[in-house]
Design an enzyme around this catalytic site. Sequence first.
Site, PDB file in Angstrom:
ATOM      1  N   LYS A 126       0.123   3.762  -2.679  1.00 30.84           N
ATOM      2  CA  LYS A 126      -0.908   4.796  -2.519  1.00 30.84           C
ATOM      3  C   LYS A 126      -0.303   6.190  -2.347  1.00 30.84           C
ATOM      4  O   LYS A 126      -0.949   7.194  -2.662  1.00 30.84           O
ATOM      5  CB  LYS A 126      -1.813   4.471  -1.334  1.00 30.84           C
ATOM      6  CG  LYS A 126      -2.675   3.226  -1.512  1.00 30.84           C
ATOM      7  CD  LYS A 126      -3.605   3.043  -0.321  1.00 30.84           C
ATOM      8  CE  LYS A 126      -4.528   1.856  -0.493  1.00 30.84           C
ATOM      9  NZ  LYS A 126      -3.874   0.572  -0.236  1.00 30.84           N
ATOM     10  N   SER A 148       0.795  -1.234   0.000  1.00 32.64           N
ATOM     11  CA  SER A 148       0.000   0.000   0.000  1.00 32.64           C
ATOM     12  C   SER A 148       0.822   1.276   0.000  1.00 32.64           C
ATOM     13  O   SER A 148       0.256   2.370  -0.029  1.00 32.64           O
ATOM     14  CB  SER A 148      -0.960   0.006   1.195  1.00 32.64           C
ATOM     15  OG  SER A 148      -2.043  -0.866   0.960  1.00 32.64           O
ATOM     16  N   SER A 161      -6.114   3.370   4.430  1.00 30.80           N
ATOM     17  CA  SER A 161      -5.538   2.583   3.334  1.00 30.80           C
ATOM     18  C   SER A 161      -6.617   1.936   2.480  1.00 30.80           C
ATOM     19  O   SER A 161      -6.644   0.722   2.273  1.00 30.80           O
ATOM     20  CB  SER A 161      -4.592   1.513   3.893  1.00 30.80           C
ATOM     21  OG  SER A 161      -3.714   1.053   2.876  1.00 30.80           O
TER      22      SER A 161
END
Length: 515
Positions: free
Chosen positions: A110, A107, A352
Amino acid sequence: MPVPTSVPGTAAPAAGARRAALAGLAALVLVAPLAPGRPAEAAPVAVAPSAGAASALASSQARLGTKLSGILDDARSRTETDVSVLDADTGAVVYSRRSTSANLPASNAKVLTAVAAMHVLGPDYRFTTDVVRRGGVTDGVLNGSLYLVGHGDPSSRQSDYKALAAQVRAAGITKVTGKLVADGSFFDAQRYHPAWSTSYASSYYAAQTAALTVAPNADLDTGTVIVKVKGGSRGSRPKISTTPGIAKKYVRLVGSPSTTGSTSLSLSRASGGNAITVRGHVRAGTTWSGLVTVDKPELYAAAVFREELKRQDITVVGGTKLGTTPATKRTRVARDRSVPLSQLLVPFLKLSNNLHAEALTKTMGAQGGAPGSWPAGVARTTAYLRDLGVPTKGLDLVDGSGLSRRDRVTPLTLASTLVEVRDEPWWSAFDAALPVAGVDSHWVGGNLRHRMNGTRAADNAHAKTGSLTGVTALSGYVKGRDGRRYAFSILSNYAGATPRPMENEVVVALAGWRG
């Protein structure tokens, strides 16, 4: 969800100085000498004001390098950890350990999606959802179909569709002779990423990406349904309900859970359909809830909207179908607007949210006029990073969230991006949207609220977490006791126990460093 507009003590230096430091950053890392048998050393800084200051700084960084290497060389860990630490003000290298090695970012991808979206779309960008008619209205009767037109809003909730239905009623429409058409053509037809494991398909973190969708909760887990199982008396069949309630008509709940003295339940959805199997048992007198994805979120959104039209006493004679709104003779009768992107970053980054990343990626891809797609969106992200001047060697993105195991990023790319975006006018909103270590608040600490508590990194480090099977990552900012602000990126592949405690130690060491 308000987002702070500034963060004390984070003023950035002039862009020119930082860009000059970053221009030679990749080369500096590549030529930094490594002693035999040692995986990492403190790297030299790019600029020094005087010989004496340079010597002191070099000595401090050598000692810091030794400390960080000691943490990372823990013989108990079966881990390959790659690290980049930069001075967040100047871009100078502070510490490098295989920082140009491309690894799975999980993640942490991101971070790249978020900053690219803020650049491409802008911090004030709002998603819109429209209701359109093409036929005429006579005495409250719309002669033709009603079109629900989505533009990728990942934050749409039942209340938003309720407000749209109220606007339709206010426009004088009480009956629709045609169908309700769900138009999700703002995005392409590929809802589930081909590089994602099919084993994820029922899981809330891998919901289908669609231009029309519904989030059932305040965390905005879009494209999912909440299934609740309420246990009655022991031995009886529990009651099953959904949120939103109308979802129970859109999905098909199967299975025979039981009421016992304990709770163990699971949800799964058959591929290509909306049959959701509820397995297990619930403790008598308690309620369990879980999230599960839906197939074709556009029709899910249309089902919710249709129910809200009914509550407004608006009759739709025809059925519901997927379709595209013809370009001519269009009259908009209702519009919903999301919060600005700068505010949407809060649930996206702190919690997230994978589907926010994918919606933003496809929305960026749609800016050229064609339906938004993953290839077009990640191309926008990559182009922005190159425009920033950060090192992109080894960068290979296929989605926006990092859920794919084909994604590759180097720690140097992530840390350099964190340095460079501090010159952007929207940086304070991005920084405020990152999880804050050790702050036990859902909307402040986010996924870092239970990490580094009670240390010098608590309420100090702002960083994005990342996790896949065998992968953990952490990238962000922290201020040391020496007054320097560090930008760091830690990417790890591991077997056995997670090296997350080691990530924490590295950040805490930076926070406590006095030089």
